[in-house]
Design a protein around this motif. Structure first.
Motif, PDB file in Angstrom:
ATOM      1  N   GLN A  12      32.480  85.939  17.647  1.00  0.00           N
ATOM      2  CA  GLN A  12      31.748  87.209  17.555  1.00  0.00           C
ATOM      3  C   GLN A  12      32.340  88.095  16.468  1.00  0.00           C
ATOM      4  OE1 GLN A  12      32.171  88.544  21.628  1.00  0.00           O
ATOM      5  NE2 GLN A  12      30.134  87.836  22.195  1.00  0.00           N
ATOM      6  N   ALA A  13      33.679  88.118  16.378  1.00  0.00           N
ATOM      7  CA  ALA A  13      34.336  88.923  15.342  1.00  0.00           C
ATOM      8  C   ALA A  13      33.955  88.420  13.954  1.00  0.00           C
ATOM      9  CB  ALA A  13      35.855  88.883  15.527  1.00  0.00           C
ATOM     10  N   ILE A  14      33.942  87.101  13.781  1.00  0.00           N
ATOM     11  CA  ILE A  14      33.579  86.524  12.476  1.00  0.00           C
ATOM     12  C   ILE A  14      32.167  86.938  12.088  1.00  0.00           C
ATOM     13  CG2 ILE A  14      33.147  84.356  11.249  1.00  0.00           C
ATOM     14  CD1 ILE A  14      35.336  83.100  13.098  1.00  0.00           C
ATOM     15  N   LEU A  15      31.226  86.833  13.032  1.00  0.00           N
ATOM     16  CA  LEU A  15      29.829  87.198  12.750  1.00  0.00           C
ATOM     17  C   LEU A  15      29.693  88.669  12.391  1.00  0.00           C
ATOM     18  CD1 LEU A  15      27.914  85.179  15.502  1.00  0.00           C
ATOM     19  CD2 LEU A  15      27.838  84.811  13.041  1.00  0.00           C
ATOM     20  N   LEU A  16      30.397  89.539  13.134  1.00  0.00           N
ATOM     21  CA  LEU A  16      30.321  90.975  12.847  1.00  0.00           C
ATOM     22  C   LEU A  16      30.852  91.291  11.455  1.00  0.00           C
ATOM     23  CD1 LEU A  16      31.371  92.560  16.255  1.00  0.00           C
ATOM     24  CD2 LEU A  16      29.204  92.880  15.082  1.00  0.00           C
ATOM     25  N   PHE A  17      31.985  90.708  11.096  1.00  0.00           N
ATOM     26  CA  PHE A  17      32.549  90.956   9.772  1.00  0.00           C
ATOM     27  C   PHE A  17      31.604  90.450   8.679  1.00  0.00           C
ATOM     28  CE2 PHE A  17      36.941  90.800  11.878  1.00  0.00           C
ATOM     29  CZ  PHE A  17      37.057  92.184  11.867  1.00  0.00           C
ATOM     30  N   GLU A  18      30.960  89.308   8.918  1.00  0.00           N
ATOM     31  CA  GLU A  18      30.027  88.773   7.920  1.00  0.00           C
ATOM     32  C   GLU A  18      28.811  89.684   7.752  1.00  0.00           C
ATOM     33  OE1 GLU A  18      29.284  84.862   9.423  1.00  0.00           O
ATOM     34  OE2 GLU A  18      30.840  83.943   8.168  1.00  0.00           O
ATOM     35  N   ARG A  19      28.292  90.183   8.875  1.00  0.00           N
ATOM     36  CA  ARG A  19      27.124  91.071   8.802  1.00  0.00           C
ATOM     37  C   ARG A  19      27.445  92.363   8.077  1.00  0.00           C
ATOM     38  NH1 ARG A  19      25.461  90.320  15.135  1.00  0.00           N
ATOM     39  NH2 ARG A  19      24.651  88.183  14.981  1.00  0.00           N
ATOM     40  N   GLU A  20      28.693  92.801   8.181  1.00  0.00           N
ATOM     41  CA  GLU A  20      29.101  94.052   7.543  1.00  0.00           C
ATOM     42  C   GLU A  20      29.519  93.845   6.092  1.00  0.00           C
ATOM     43  OE1 GLU A  20      32.195  95.521  10.032  1.00  0.00           O
ATOM     44  OE2 GLU A  20      30.836  96.158  11.635  1.00  0.00           O
ATOM     45  N   GLY A  21      29.351  92.624   5.585  1.00  0.00           N
ATOM     46  CA  GLY A  21      29.739  92.371   4.204  1.00  0.00           C
ATOM     47  C   GLY A  21      31.239  92.406   4.001  1.00  0.00           C
TER      48      GLY A  21
END
Length: 649
Positions: free
Chosen positions: A201-210
Motif C-alpha cells: 500500500q505504501a509503494i502504491l501511494l508513493f507512486e500515485r503521488e509521483g
C-alpha cells in the motif's frame, strides 16, 4: 522577486511532477503555490537543481536556498546532507521540512540522539502549522528513532497514535505511516502477516503521488524485511519489479548498493555462500558507502558468515567497532550475531554459549525487526546443536533411523527430532562426489563413471585418479560420521562407489523423478485424473537444485533434465486447468511456468489466455506487450499474430 530569482534555466527546463504529492504531504502553502506555478523536476533532472541550490548557499542567499530545498523535498528529491549542513542552525530550525530531512540523514548515519532532537522539532512545528500529513510523516520518523534507541514505550505511544489516525483518515492513507507500521507494527501487536500488505500500500501511494524514490525505498524495505520469509517466487518477482521501477525512474545507480545487499541476503537464505562472495567481489557499480551504517554492517555480517562457512580468512576485528554503536539496538543484535558466528566457526563452546545467551537477553527486552530476528534464530539453532554436540558428537547422533535428504531449494538432512543444514567439508570434490551419489539410482555409480565425470580422467590409466577417489571417499566417511552419525556411509566394492542405503531412505529428487515417470505412464494410458494428482505433487517438490554456486558439468545436465521435466508438468497442468475452465488455477500455473522458463513463448500464451478468460483484458494486453518485447529482444521475431488479433480485434 523571489520566484524570479529562482527561475534559472535548470528550474525552467525541469519536467513537472504530480502536484498532489506536495498537497498530500502538507507542504507549506508557499511551496505548493510555487510548484503549481513553476513545476518541479523529476528524478532525472535533480542534479542541475541541486547545483543551483549549492550556488545560492555559496553566495549566502540562505532564505532562497531554504525555499528551493523545500520545493525539492516536496518532489521527493534526496536533499544531500552537505547542503543542509551549510545552513545556519538558527535558520534551519525555522523550516520543519528541512528539519525532517536532516533528521533522516542523521538517522542513517547512526547519530540517533541528535536525530531525535531534530525530529521532535519538526513534529512540533508541523503540528503548530496544522500540516497534518507532514506531521504524521515526522511522527513516523520519530517512532523509528525511538525504536532504534530502545525506547520502546515512547515508540509504542507514537505508533498507536499513527495507527488510529491512519484508520480514521478521510482523504487516504499516508505512505510514510504505512511504511512505519509495516516495519514496527509488531511493537503494538499488529499482525505480522499484514506487514506485506502495508508495504505494498505504501509503494502504491508513493507512486500515485509521483514519489519514485520513496516508492523504490518502500519496495527495498519490503524485500529486505521478507528476504527469509517470503515465497521465493514472490520475492524474486518483487526484485525484478524493483529493478524495473529503478530503471524507469533513473534511480538505478543510486540503489546499486541496496540491490547488492538484497541479493547477498537472498543467497544467504539457502546457504549459497560461494555465490554470495562472488556477488560481493563483483560489486563493480555498487558503492557500499551509499548504504546507511546499519545496512552496511548487515552486508559485512553476511560476508563474514560466508567466509567463515567456506573456510576462508575473515577479518573479525572490524565487527568490534559495532559495539561502540550500542545506542542503536539493531547494531547490538548484529554485533551479537557476528560474535556468535565467530564462536561457532572457532568451535569455542564457552563463547558460543555466552553469545547465545546475549541474543536471548536482547529478545527478552523486545523483539528484533526482520530480517535480524530470522538470522539470529538460525544462529541460535546452530549454537544449540554445537553446545549439545561436543567431541562425542557422532555418538550423540548415531541412531538406526535413516535420513531424509532435501536437494530442492537448499541442502539439508532430516529425521525424527533432528535437522542438519550444514556439513563441513575439507575438500570440495568430496562434497561433489557425495551429491553425485545421492542423485544416482540406488545412490551408487560405477567407479569409472565417477572418474570420468568428476575427475576428468580414466581410473584405469593410473593411480592418480583412483587415489583422488579414495581420498574423497575417506572424507565422506569422516564427515558423515561426525555430522550424521553414519558409520561406513560410503563404500567402494566391485568397481562401484555406493552410499549406505541404510543411511538414507528418501531424497526429494528421487521422489520427484518417480512421480514424473509414473505420472507420464498413467497419462499415456488414459488415467488422466490420477496422473494429474501425481504431477501436481511433483511440481510442488521442484525448486532450485542444490546451492546455485555449485557448478559442475554433470550437475548442469541434471538441472537441465529436471527443468525439462518441470516444464512438461506445468504444460500439462495448465492444459488441464484451462480445459476445465479453472482459470484462477490456470493463471497460477502460468506464473510458475514463466518463472521457470522466462523466454518461452508458450508460457506467455498460457498467461495471456488465462487472464483474458478471467475478464482482465487490459492485463492480458500488458502480458502481450511483455511477450512482444521478449520475442523481439531474444529472438528477433514477433509473436503469433492470431493471439494479437484475439486481444486487440
Amino acid at each position: 522577486m523571489l520566484t524570479k530569482s529562482l527561475s534559472s534555466k535548470a528550474f525552467r527546463t525541469a519536467k513537472p511532477f504530480i502536484l498532489v504529492a506536495a498537497v498530500r504531504k502538507g507542504m507549506p502553502i508557499r511551496v505548493v503555490e510555487y510548484v503549481k506555478q513553476n513545476g518541479m523536476g523529476s528524478t532525472r533532472g535533480e542534479k542541475p537543481l541541486l547545483e543551483a541550490v549549492g550556488k545560492l548557499l555559496a553566495s549566502k542567499r540562505f532564505d532562497e536556498a531554504i525555499f528551493q530545498l523545500e520545493c525539492l523535498s516536496a518532489n521527493g528529491t534526496f536533499v544531500p546532507a552537505q547542503l543542509l549542513a551549510q545552513i545556519p542552525s538558527k535558520l534551519l530550525v525555522k523550516s520543519p521540512v528541512l528539519l525532517h530531512a536532516y533528521a533522516e540523514h542523521l538517522t542513517g548515519q547512526g547519530k540517533l540522539a541528535l536525530a531525535k532532537t531534530y525530529a521532535l522539532l519538526a513534529v512540533k512545528t508541523f503540528l503548530e502549522q496544522g500540516l497534518s500529513a507532514s506531521f504524521q510523516a515526522s511522527c513516523a520518523l520519530l517512532a523509528t528513532i525511538h525504536a532504534r534507541l530502545g525506547e520502546l514505550s515512547e515508540a509504542e505511544v507514537v505508533l498507536l497514535q499513527l495507527h488510529d489516525e491512519n484508520l480514521r483518515a478521510d482523504e487516504g492513507q499516508s505512505g510514510s505511516v504505512l511504511l512505519a507500521l509495516a516495519e514496527l507494527g509488531h511493537l503494538i501487536g499488529l499482525e505480522e502477516s499484514r506487514s506485506a500488505e502495508r508495504y505494498c500500500q505504501a509503494i502504491l501511494l508513493f507512486e500515485r503521488e509521483g514519489q519514485p524514490r520513496l516508492a523504490c525505498t518502500a519496495a527495498f524495505c519490503r524485500l529486505f524485511a521478507g528476504v527469509y520469509t517470503m515465497d521465493c517466487g514472490v520475492w524474486e518477482d518483487g526484485l525484478s519489479d524493483l529493478r524495473r521501477k529503478l530503471n524507469g525512474s533513473g534511480l538505478a545507480g543510486e540503489f546499486d548498493s541496496r540491490l547488492l545487499l538484497l541479493e547477498c541476503a537472498y543467497a544467504s537464505r539457502s546457504g549459497n555462500w560461494d555465490y554470495l562472495l562472488e556477488l560481493e567481489r563483483g560489486r563493480a557499480t555498487a558503492d557500499v558507502k551509499e548504504l546507511d551504517y546499519y545496512h552496511a554492517a548487515y552486508l559485512q555480517l553476511l560476508v563474514l558468515r560466508a567466509k567463515l562457512r567456506t573456510g576462508k580468512l575473515a577479518d573479525t576485528q572490524t565487527i568490534d567497532e559495532w559495539e561502540h554503536e550500542a545506542s542503536d539496538v539493531r547494531m547490538l543484535w548484529l554485533y551479537s550475531c557476528a560474535k556468535l558466528e565467530v564462536s561457532l566457526a572457532a568451535k569455542d563452546d564457552r563463547q558460543t554459549k555466552r553469545w547465545k545467551e546475549r541474543l536471548s537477553s536482547l529478545r527478552a527486552n523486545g523483539g528484533a525487526p526482520p530480517p535480524i530476528e530470522r538470522l539470529a534464530l538460525s544462529l541460535e539453532r546452530d549454537a544449540e546443536r554445537n553446545i549439545m554436540q561436543t567431541d562425542d558428537h557422532s555418538a550423540a547422533v548415531r541412531t538406526s533411523i535413516p535420513w531424509k535428504v532435501r536437494c530442492f531449494g537448499g541442502f539439508g538432512f532430516f529425521r525424527e527430532g533432528q535437522e542438519v543444514q550444514r556439513l563441513v567439508w575439507k575438500r570440495k570434490k568430496a562434497f561433489e562426489l557425495f551429491l553425485f551419489l545421492l542423485l544416482q539410482p540406488g545412490y551408487a555409480a560405477p567407479k569409472d563413471q565417477v572418474a570420468s565425470l568428476l575427475f576428468n580422467g580414466d581410473e584405469n590409466e593410473g593411480n592418480k585418479v583412483s587415489n583422488q577417489i579414495y581420498v574423497c571417499v575417506h572424507q565422506i566417511r569422516q564427515t558423515a560420521e561426525r555430522f550424521l552419525g553414519l558409520e561406513q556411509a560410503v563404500v567402494v566394492k566391485d568397481g562401484i562407489v555406493r552410499l549406505s542405503e541404510a543411511g538414507f531412505d528418501y531424497v526429494d529428487v528421487e521422489k520427484y523423478r518417480t512421480l514424473v515417470k509414473v505420472g507420464e505412464n498413467l497419462w499415456g494410458s488414459g488415467e488422466r485424473e490420477l496422473a494429474l494428482e501425481l504431477m501436481e505433487e511433483a511440481s510442488q517438490l521442484y525448486g532450485e537444485l542444490l546451492p546455485a554456486s555449485l557448478n559442475a558439468d554433470w550437475l548442469e545436465l541434471v538441472r537441465e533434465q529436471l527443468s525439462d521435466y518441470q516444464e512438461g508438468l506445468l504444460h500439462k497442468l495448465w492444459d488441464a486447468a484451462y480445459g476445465a475452465r479453472q482459470y484462477d488455477r490456470a493463471e497460477t500455473v502460468a506464473k510458475a511456468w514463466i518463472r521457470l522458463v522466462p523466454f518461452k513463448e508458450q508460457a506467455y500464451h498460457a498467461m495471456i489466455r488465462s487472464v483474458y478468460e478471467l475478464g482482465r483484458k487490459n492485463e492480458a494486453k500488458e502480458w502481450y506487450g511483455r511477450l512482444e518485447a521478449m520475442c523481439r529482444d531474444e529472438y528477433g521475431v514477433m509473436p503469433d499474430p492470431g493471439l494479437r488479433t484475439k486481444l486487440f480485434g
